[in-house]
Design a protein around this motif. Sequence first.
Motif, mmCIF file in Angstrom:
data_model
loop_
_atom_site.group_PDB
_atom_site.id
_atom_site.type_symbol
_atom_site.label_atom_id
_atom_site.label_comp_id
_atom_site.label_asym_id
_atom_site.label_seq_id
_atom_site.Cartn_x
_atom_site.Cartn_y
_atom_site.Cartn_z
ATOM 1 N N GLU A 1 0.805 -1.215 0.000
ATOM 2 C CA GLU A 1 0.000 0.000 0.000
ATOM 3 C C GLU A 1 0.846 1.276 0.000
ATOM 4 O O GLU A 1 0.593 2.214 -0.738
ATOM 5 C CB GLU A 1 -0.902 -0.008 1.237
ATOM 6 N N ILE A 2 1.899 1.307 0.845
ATOM 7 C CA ILE A 2 2.671 2.533 1.009
ATOM 8 C C ILE A 2 3.497 2.858 -0.235
ATOM 9 O O ILE A 2 3.826 3.994 -0.502
ATOM 10 C CB ILE A 2 3.567 2.450 2.269
ATOM 11 N N GLU A 3 3.769 1.814 -1.057
ATOM 12 C CA GLU A 3 4.550 2.008 -2.279
ATOM 13 C C GLU A 3 3.924 3.049 -3.189
ATOM 14 O O GLU A 3 4.613 3.755 -3.905
ATOM 15 C CB GLU A 3 4.598 0.683 -3.046
ATOM 16 N N ALA B 1 19.830 5.839 7.844
ATOM 17 C CA ALA B 1 21.186 5.373 7.548
ATOM 18 C C ALA B 1 21.726 4.516 8.684
ATOM 19 O O ALA B 1 22.794 3.936 8.583
ATOM 20 C CB ALA B 1 22.100 6.563 7.300
ATOM 21 N N GLN B 2 20.999 4.463 9.780
ATOM 22 C CA GLN B 2 21.283 3.491 10.838
ATOM 23 C C GLN B 2 19.936 3.074 11.412
ATOM 24 O O GLN B 2 18.925 3.714 11.164
ATOM 25 C CB GLN B 2 22.171 4.072 11.929
ATOM 26 N N LEU B 3 19.961 2.002 12.187
ATOM 27 C CA LEU B 3 18.689 1.485 12.687
ATOM 28 C C LEU B 3 18.331 2.076 14.028
ATOM 29 O O LEU B 3 19.099 1.985 14.975
ATOM 30 C CB LEU B 3 18.726 -0.033 12.762
ATOM 31 N N TRP B 4 17.157 2.670 14.091
ATOM 32 C CA TRP B 4 16.693 3.311 15.310
ATOM 33 C C TRP B 4 15.730 2.394 16.048
ATOM 34 O O TRP B 4 14.726 2.826 16.600
ATOM 35 C CB TRP B 4 16.083 4.675 14.968
ATOM 36 N N GLU B 5 16.002 1.106 15.987
ATOM 37 C CA GLU B 5 15.248 0.099 16.764
ATOM 38 C C GLU B 5 16.291 -0.746 17.467
ATOM 39 O O GLU B 5 17.282 -1.149 16.840
ATOM 40 C CB GLU B 5 14.391 -0.766 15.829
ATOM 41 N N VAL C 1 16.185 -10.996 3.968
ATOM 42 C CA VAL C 1 16.062 -9.556 4.228
ATOM 43 C C VAL C 1 15.266 -8.918 3.095
ATOM 44 O O VAL C 1 15.634 -9.062 1.916
ATOM 45 C CB VAL C 1 17.447 -8.885 4.322
ATOM 46 N N VAL C 2 14.182 -8.237 3.452
ATOM 47 C CA VAL C 2 13.343 -7.600 2.430
ATOM 48 C C VAL C 2 13.266 -6.095 2.685
ATOM 49 O O VAL C 2 13.361 -5.656 3.827
ATOM 50 C CB VAL C 2 11.900 -8.173 2.428
ATOM 51 N N ASP C 3 13.136 -5.346 1.625
ATOM 52 C CA ASP C 3 12.822 -3.917 1.753
ATOM 53 C C ASP C 3 12.365 -3.395 0.411
ATOM 54 O O ASP C 3 12.902 -3.777 -0.641
ATOM 55 C CB ASP C 3 14.030 -3.106 2.227
ATOM 56 N N PRO D 1 15.305 -7.675 -2.504
ATOM 57 C CA PRO D 1 14.654 -6.373 -2.650
ATOM 58 C C PRO D 1 13.193 -6.585 -3.009
ATOM 59 O O PRO D 1 12.877 -7.413 -3.860
ATOM 60 C CB PRO D 1 15.414 -5.731 -3.809
ATOM 61 N N GLY D 2 12.303 -5.864 -2.321
ATOM 62 C CA GLY D 2 10.876 -6.029 -2.577
ATOM 63 C C GLY D 2 10.118 -6.031 -1.272
ATOM 64 O O GLY D 2 10.696 -5.858 -0.202
ATOM 65 N N SER D 3 8.823 -6.254 -1.381
ATOM 66 C CA SER D 3 7.983 -6.120 -0.190
ATOM 67 C C SER D 3 7.968 -7.408 0.635
ATOM 68 O O SER D 3 8.243 -8.502 0.127
ATOM 69 C CB SER D 3 6.554 -5.772 -0.600
ATOM 70 N N ASP E 1 8.626 -1.355 12.263
ATOM 71 C CA ASP E 1 7.330 -0.771 12.631
ATOM 72 C C ASP E 1 6.469 -0.603 11.378
ATOM 73 O O ASP E 1 5.703 0.334 11.264
ATOM 74 C CB ASP E 1 7.500 0.557 13.390
ATOM 75 N N ILE E 2 6.599 -1.570 10.443
ATOM 76 C CA ILE E 2 5.927 -1.391 9.138
ATOM 77 C C ILE E 2 4.404 -1.378 9.232
ATOM 78 O O ILE E 2 3.749 -0.795 8.395
ATOM 79 C CB ILE E 2 6.344 -2.440 8.080
ATOM 80 N N PHE E 3 3.839 -2.012 10.268
ATOM 81 C CA PHE E 3 2.369 -2.067 10.331
ATOM 82 C C PHE E 3 1.766 -0.685 10.521
ATOM 83 O O PHE E 3 0.635 -0.420 10.122
ATOM 84 C CB PHE E 3 1.905 -2.979 11.465
HETATM 85 C C1 LIG Z 1 9.184 0.821 8.431
HETATM 86 S S1 LIG Z 1 10.692 1.717 8.208
HETATM 87 C C2 LIG Z 1 11.058 2.089 9.868
HETATM 88 C C3 LIG Z 1 12.458 2.401 10.166
HETATM 89 C C4 LIG Z 1 12.836 2.345 11.556
HETATM 90 N N1 LIG Z 1 11.936 2.772 12.541
HETATM 91 C C5 LIG Z 1 14.283 2.529 11.823
HETATM 92 O O1 LIG Z 1 14.620 2.725 12.963
HETATM 93 O O2 LIG Z 1 15.088 2.442 10.921
HETATM 94 C C6 LIG Z 1 11.812 0.460 7.832
HETATM 95 C C7 LIG Z 1 11.857 0.034 6.419
HETATM 96 O O3 LIG Z 1 10.687 -0.680 6.100
HETATM 97 C C8 LIG Z 1 10.551 -0.624 4.691
HETATM 98 N N2 LIG Z 1 9.171 -1.066 4.418
HETATM 99 C C9 LIG Z 1 8.025 -0.442 4.762
HETATM 100 N N3 LIG Z 1 6.957 -1.207 4.406
HETATM 101 C C10 LIG Z 1 7.461 -2.341 3.845
HETATM 102 C C11 LIG Z 1 6.883 -3.518 3.273
HETATM 103 N N4 LIG Z 1 5.572 -3.668 3.241
HETATM 104 N N5 LIG Z 1 7.716 -4.462 2.786
HETATM 105 C C12 LIG Z 1 9.059 -4.321 2.825
HETATM 106 N N6 LIG Z 1 9.659 -3.218 3.339
HETATM 107 C C13 LIG Z 1 8.882 -2.256 3.849
HETATM 108 C C14 LIG Z 1 10.919 0.793 4.347
HETATM 109 O O4 LIG Z 1 11.382 0.880 3.022
HETATM 110 C C15 LIG Z 1 12.012 1.097 5.364
HETATM 111 O O5 LIG Z 1 13.290 0.979 4.805
#
Ligand SMILES: C[S@@+](CC[C@H](N)C(=O)[O-])C[C@H]1O[C@@H](n2cnc3c(N)ncnc32)[C@H](O)[C@@H]1O
Length: 366
Positions: free
Chosen positions: A5-7, A18-22, A62-64, A271-273, A291-293
């Motif tokens: 959906e977000i795409e 550029a770094q992970l905030w989780e 790993v997906v994104d 690479p992909g959802s 936190d994608i949800f």
């Molecule tokens: C949801 S964001 C949150 C980032 C995070 N809070 C952090 O500290 O980096 C993380 C990644 O999820 C990816 N993303 C969002 N929805 C996605 C989906 N349905 N499938 C795959 N990747 C997704 C985004 O491209 C982004 O790089």
Amino acid sequence: MQRSEIEDKADFGHIRYAQLWEDADVLTQGLGACAGGTLVSICAAGDNALAMLVLDPAKVVVVDLSLAQIACLKLRIGAFRHLTHAEFLELMGARPSTQRRELLNRALADLDAETRNLWESLAEDVDQHGAGGVGKFERYFRIFRTRLLPFVHSQKTIDAIFVPRPKSERQTFLDTRFNSWRWRLLLNIFFSRLVMGRMGRDQAFFDHVEGSPAQHVARRIRHAAVDCDPSENPYLHWIMHGTHGAALPMTWRAEHFEVIKSRLDRLDIRPGSLEAFVSTGEKADGFNLSDIFEYMSPDVFEQVYGTILNAAAPGARLVYWNMMAPRRVPQAFANRVTRLRAVEDRLKAIDKAFFYSDFVVEQVNA
Ligand SMILES: C[S@@+](CC[C@H](N)C(=O)[O-])C[C@H]1O[C@@H](n2cnc3c(N)ncnc32)[C@H](O)[C@@H]1O
């Protein structure tokens, strides 16, 4: 391949994170025992997919949606392969450096042309801020630190945050020295929806978020500054100083460097959802869902959650965060998973990436 959906709404052409905030310490404990299993991770900047290798899985898929985010993971892979741990920290920006361009070249040496081009175009930023400082989100923190924070607090007060002290004194420090009217005003302006949308997060991400971001941030700062010890918090240190102090995120710590390096070939980058992965028919034993949800409407969330369950082996854990929008197992699937409340409570109390309002660990029933 299924579209997400977000795409349709957001621009994924640049590095956002550029770094992970989780907090990977919390993530890996939340996933539990995973040795020999298949794990799935949202990539973001890649640090947490790398941390999951410490759990000794057979593979981490790993997906994104974003190629720029995948390029962050690839850079780390190159850095683990070609740099020492001390050089890795310099390149990433955790430590000062005068040789980041050279380190960047070495890390990029055997990566694909697309990844090299992206990072070469960012070489000047990497030189100045470290590879972990070049995302839109980190730029947002940098503007906060360099242009606004100096009007609110002296360097002496900012340094004093990181002096170890007992909890009762942390409370006094926050109330009497830190939480001034200027600070509260700054939070209200900087964390207004308008400013956050313009500088840090895409406006589309606020479609489903409830409540004021500033109120939320003030509550979470209390967690980071009083409930937890700021001197042990790398995320807070980066926000306030633009680099790390003694404390480092899990993936960047020396104790994990060799283990992660020896398991890099267990990463399966796609690479992909996430939705594309779950439609392959493969089963996974654990999911890092970031936190994608929160980026999905409740209806889409429910539908995606169901497809994840179908791709989950019995006993698999779903681990994810919520920043502002509430997301937990949808009613329709409540009888298929068990909420691991004791695990959540224990880990929420020590979560150093303090801006999230909720941390969820749900286990697929056997
Ligand atoms: C949801 S964001 C949150 C980032 C995070 N809070 C952090 O500290 O980096 C993380 C990644 O999820 C990816 N993303 C969002 N929805 C996605 C989906 N349905 N499938 C795959 N990747 C997704 C985004 O491209 C982004 O790089």
